[in-house]
Design an enzyme around this catalytic site. Structure first.
Site, PDB file in Angstrom:
ATOM      1  CG  LEU A   3      -1.853   1.222   1.341  1.00  0.00           C
ATOM      2  CD1 LEU A   3      -2.778   1.307   0.124  1.00  0.00           C
ATOM      3  CD2 LEU A   3      -2.676   1.148   2.625  1.00  0.00           C
ATOM      4  CE1 TYR A   4       6.236   5.130   1.763  1.00  0.00           C
ATOM      5  CE2 TYR A   4       7.512   3.467   0.578  1.00  0.00           C
ATOM      6  CZ  TYR A   4       7.393   4.743   1.099  1.00  0.00           C
ATOM      7  OH  TYR A   4       8.423   5.637   0.946  1.00  0.00           O
ATOM      8  CB  ALA A   5       4.625   0.492  -3.455  1.00  0.00           C
TER       9      ALA A   5
ATOM     10  CB  THR B 182       0.215   5.942  -0.872  1.00  0.00           C
ATOM     11  OG1 THR B 182       1.435   5.548  -0.238  1.00  0.00           O
ATOM     12  CG2 THR B 182      -0.947   5.175  -0.261  1.00  0.00           C
ATOM     13  CE  LYS B 183       6.355   8.279  -0.390  1.00  0.00           C
ATOM     14  NZ  LYS B 183       6.621   9.724  -0.223  1.00  0.00           N
TER      15      LYS B 183
END
Length: 454
Positions: free
Chosen positions: A265-267, A269-270
């Site tokens: 999810l981090y990726a 959002t980035k």
């Protein structure tokens, strides 16, 4: 803690309807009302009712309790934490009564050719280093950070102390606070924004996914909304991530490679941030430069990073878990030393062209760029541990396990040819030299604390 002295020696000292009113005859107000009624024959009916109405208003004000809103506001001013600037009551003690003057002074460059930069995430790892580097060369800097508790706030406060000593004013507030940002931009005419505030970490997204949307998507949009409305618009450089490459198997990773297969999810959002940035560039003429960082490490780093918690656990004699890929495949990272990344950040700011919009209206095509900032030399995690063992002079208790499905990827490898060509970016610190500097800082920082801090 007894291991600290030999380590230091070994390293060379390295934020309604009205109701009827029936008066009691025993009430002190009854006689007054009775006198008004006796004089009604002498006064016009309209005047009489005006007096009665006025009397009732005064009676209501006299008997009504203090305002709850007023009490709450006073409590906030006197004792609560305030992190926004949209009313005078919420200018908090962390800003001080003269915060506008402090912000203006901090943002003023040493020369007319200098930059005036708003650094978000200023007490974060990269943010603190970039802020100090900008100030050192004569640029004006104002920081913004919410000091959240994703990792130890003591470390963030210590970084903030370094910034204060260098004359850098940090506003304690959140990038989602539009009133706060608007007030900052009214106070200071920033030429550039270095946007480093974000919810970091791949694995934490499985525990608190909404924090990533709040910071990395909502927060970024909020910041861009303020920037697009500014006059003049600042040029914006922001931190993306090597994580956007996700499941890409082509190495080294190039800015031209596909980035539509995020592994976390981090990726995601980035990657969303990059698409959002392109939209604001296209519609509003904002000059935007995205930097894909590859595993940044070094002094004053993030405790959630492997090199950091490996060091902590090795010194405490705790077992460390080393991931391996499918079929015992090697897990490797393109570790990039903080000083090299800072040089890339400053080069991106220096080469950023002016935004072409004004007050939210685009006047012409604007610059949009994406660069990898890595070291181009992936290092196996096992090698990382070996170097730490050597520097710490402590044998690690290792347990090799297969990499779980938590968003991590088996390897990262940056192609930095574009950054080298257009930014003059050239990393010079290998992993062992960088870790030596980190260990020296780590031992010095935690060595002066109690053993429970380890």
């Amino acid at each position: 803690m007894t291991q600290l002295k030999p380590i230091l020696s070994h390293l060379d000292a390295i934020p309604s309807t009205p109701g009827k009113c029936k008066l009691d005859k025993t009430s002190p107000y009854h006689s007054t009302f009775h006198r008004l009624r006796l004089h009604s024959a002498l006064l016009p009916r309209r005047t009489l009712w005006s007096f009665i109405f006025l009397f009732l208003i005064l009676l209501f004000l006299f008997l009504s309790p203090p305002s709850a809103t007023s009490s709450a506001s006073n409590a906030s001013v006197n004792g609560g934490k305030r992190r926004s600037l949209h009313t005078a009551a919420v200018v908090g003690p962390s800003l001080g009564p003269n915060w506008e003057n402090r912000a203006w002074a901090s943002a003023r460059p040493a020369s007319k050719s200098g930059l005036s930069v708003l650094v978000t995430g200023a007490v974060g790892f990269v943010g603190a280093h970039v802020s100090l580097a900008l100030k050192k060369r004569g640029d004006g800097v104002v920081g913004l950070d919410n000091f959240n508790s994703y990792y130890e706030t003591g470390l963030k406060k210590a970084r903030n102390s370094l910034l204060e000593k260098s004359g850098i004013f940090v506003v304690e507030g959140d990038i989602n606070d539009a009133a706060l940002l608007r007030k900052l931009f009214e106070t200071v005419k920033f030429t550039h924004v270095m946007h480093l505030a974000a919810q970091a970490g791949v694995r934490y997204a499985m525990k608190n996914p909404m924090s990533y949307i709040h910071s990395n998507v909502d927060g970024f949009v909020n910041l861009l909304e303020i920037c697009k409305a500014a006059n003049p618009q600042p040029a914006v450089v922001w931190a993306s991530s090597s994580s956007v490459y996700g499941l890409n198997s082509k190495v080294p990773f190039s800015e031209k490679d596909r980035t539509d297969q995020p592994a976390s999810l981090y990726a995601a959002t980035k990657k969303a941030g990059e698409e959002i940035a392109h939209t604001y560039n296209h519609i509003y003429g904002l000059s935007l430069t995205g930097l894909r960082f590859f595993t940044v490490y070094g002094p004053w780093g993030r405790p959630d990073m492997a090199y950091y918690f490996f060091t902590k656990d090795i010194l405490r004699g705790k077992e460390i878990k080393i991931y391996e890929g499918v079929d015992h495949g090697t897990v490797a990272r393109d570790f990039t030393y903080i000083d090299d990344v800072v040089k890339g950040c400053l080069a991106a700011l220096d080469t950023a062209k002016k935004s072409t919009g004004s007050g939210g209206k685009k006047r012409g095509a604007a610059q949009f760029r994406i660069y990898n900032l890595g070291n181009t030399t992936p290092v196996p995690i096992g090698r990382l541990v070996s170097i730490l063992e050597k520097l710490l002079r402590v044998k690690a208790k290792k347990k090799v396990i297969q990499m779980p499905r938590n968003g991590d990827v088996p390897f990262t490898h940056a192609n930095i040819s574009l950054a080298h060509k257009e930014l003059g970016y050239k990393p010079t610190t290998d992993l062992e030299a960088g870790l030596k500097k980190f260990v020296k800082w780590y031992v010095g920082y935690y060595g002066s604390k109690k053993k429970s801090a380890w």
